[in-house]
Scaffold this motif. Structure first.
Motif, short mmCIF file in Angstrom:
data_model
loop_
_atom_site.label_atom_id
_atom_site.label_comp_id
_atom_site.label_asym_id
_atom_site.label_seq_id
_atom_site.Cartn_x
_atom_site.Cartn_y
_atom_site.Cartn_z
N THR A 1 0.85 -1.19 0.00
CA THR A 1 0.00 0.00 0.00
C THR A 1 0.88 1.24 0.00
O THR A 1 2.06 1.17 0.38
N GLN B 1 -1.11 5.63 3.38
CA GLN B 1 -2.22 4.83 3.86
C GLN B 1 -1.78 3.71 4.80
O GLN B 1 -2.62 2.99 5.34
N ASN C 1 -8.89 -7.60 8.39
CA ASN C 1 -8.01 -7.83 7.26
C ASN C 1 -6.95 -8.86 7.65
O ASN C 1 -6.74 -9.16 8.82
N ASP D 1 -5.63 -0.54 11.76
CA ASP D 1 -7.06 -0.84 11.69
C ASP D 1 -7.36 -2.15 12.39
O ASP D 1 -6.66 -3.15 12.20
N TYR E 1 -4.19 1.49 7.58
CA TYR E 1 -4.48 0.08 7.30
C TYR E 1 -3.90 -0.83 8.37
O TYR E 1 -4.58 -1.72 8.88
#
Length: 294
Positions: free
Chosen positions: A240, A244, A255, A251, A248
């Motif tokens: 990524t 970002q 995921n 988070d 990510y």
């Protein structure tokens, strides 16, 4: 009982003997498990790993404190999207209390550092003294106290690493990171008598790369230093854009990287649980023996 600050003010060249004295303070009064997130080289992801680990422990109901020890180049608040502030200088200069300097989000507490504070740069203070005094003053208020330590072999960082109950060395697959991590473990062993560390491999491209890093580093440490390396696992490199990455990685959504990191946290907490049980056994057995005698 001698305070940590008094011990540090009399810091001499005999590191090992004095660290034992400081260790006795920690063992006598410590409630919180103290953990340093460290590494021999910068840019390996220590701050992101620190935030992720502490926030996950907080989500499990553990009261956690993260202290940013890179006192004038703080990144913890930035990665969380918080305003940059000078609360650490306010604490050092006694303008504010510890409580007033904390960022709180449920069980997760953060003491962030400053960013280019001229006042802090000009002030005369010893980082290791300030941090250890914070730990000894507030260790009964937390389950875990994590230190996001600066990379490298500075005296302040080494002292903080050695003082903690556990050290998590974050390493990446590149040669410089592996070499510098070995140097960190070597100095901690030779000068502070530290013979056990945890290892987390970050920014992996493949499982074979993970196996190679773990084998190379852990075997070299054991063969040449006689130290033990407890491997927590590996985290794959995120595909990524850098802007970002933190959103990510930090988070808590479902995921793959989040689920992978949960395994790292579980391995660490399982070890802490086993250690607590083992530490309880001797006193329990002594009670049984006393009952048998009577």
């Amino acid at each position: 009982m001698e305070r940590a600050s008094e011990w540090l003010n009399s810091f001499s060249s005999n590191y090992q003997d004095e660290l034992k004295d400081l260790g006795s303070i920690s063992q006598t009064t410590n409630k919180a498990v103290t953990v340093s997130i460290t590494g021999g080289k910068g840019g390996v992801g220590k701050t992101s790993v620190s935030l992720k680990m502490v926030k996950e422990l907080a989500s499990l109901g553990k009261k956690t404190l993260l202290i940013d020890c890179d006192y004038n180049l703080s990144n913890t608040a930035i990665k969380l999207g918080l305003p940059v502030n000078n609360t650490f200088y306010s604490l050092v200069s006694a303008e504010k209390t510890f409580e007033e300097c904390l960022y709180k989000d449920g069980n997760f507490h953060l003491l962030s550092a400053c960013n280019g504070s001229v006042d802090l740069f000009d002030s005369e203070f010893r980082l290791e003294q300030v941090i250890i005094d914070i730990i000894t003053s507030h260790q009964n208020e937390y389950d875990y106290i994590f230190l996001d330590c600066p990379a490298g072999l500075s005296r302040e960082s080494l002292t903080l690493n050695a003082y903690c109950d556990h050290r998590i060395v974050v390493v990446t697959p590149d040669r410089a990171s592996i070499t510098d991590s070995y140097s960190l473990v070597k100095v901690l062993s030779k000068r502070f008598g530290v013979n056990e560390n945890h290892l987390l491999v970050n920014m992996l491209n493949s499982k074979s790369q993970y196996v190679k890093v773990v084998k190379t580093l852990s075997e070299t440490i054991e063969n040449y230093l006689g130290c033990r390396t407890k491997v927590l696992g590996g985290v794959h490199k995120l595909d990524t854009v850098s802007s970002q990455f933190d959103r990510y990685f930090l988070d808590a959504g479902k995921n793959g990287h989040h689920q992978n990191f949960l395994q790292v946290v579980k391995k660490f907490t399982d070890e802490m649980s086993r250690k607590s049980i083992v530490e309880m056994i001797p006193s329990h057995l002594n009670e049984l023996k006393e009952q048998e005698v009577h």
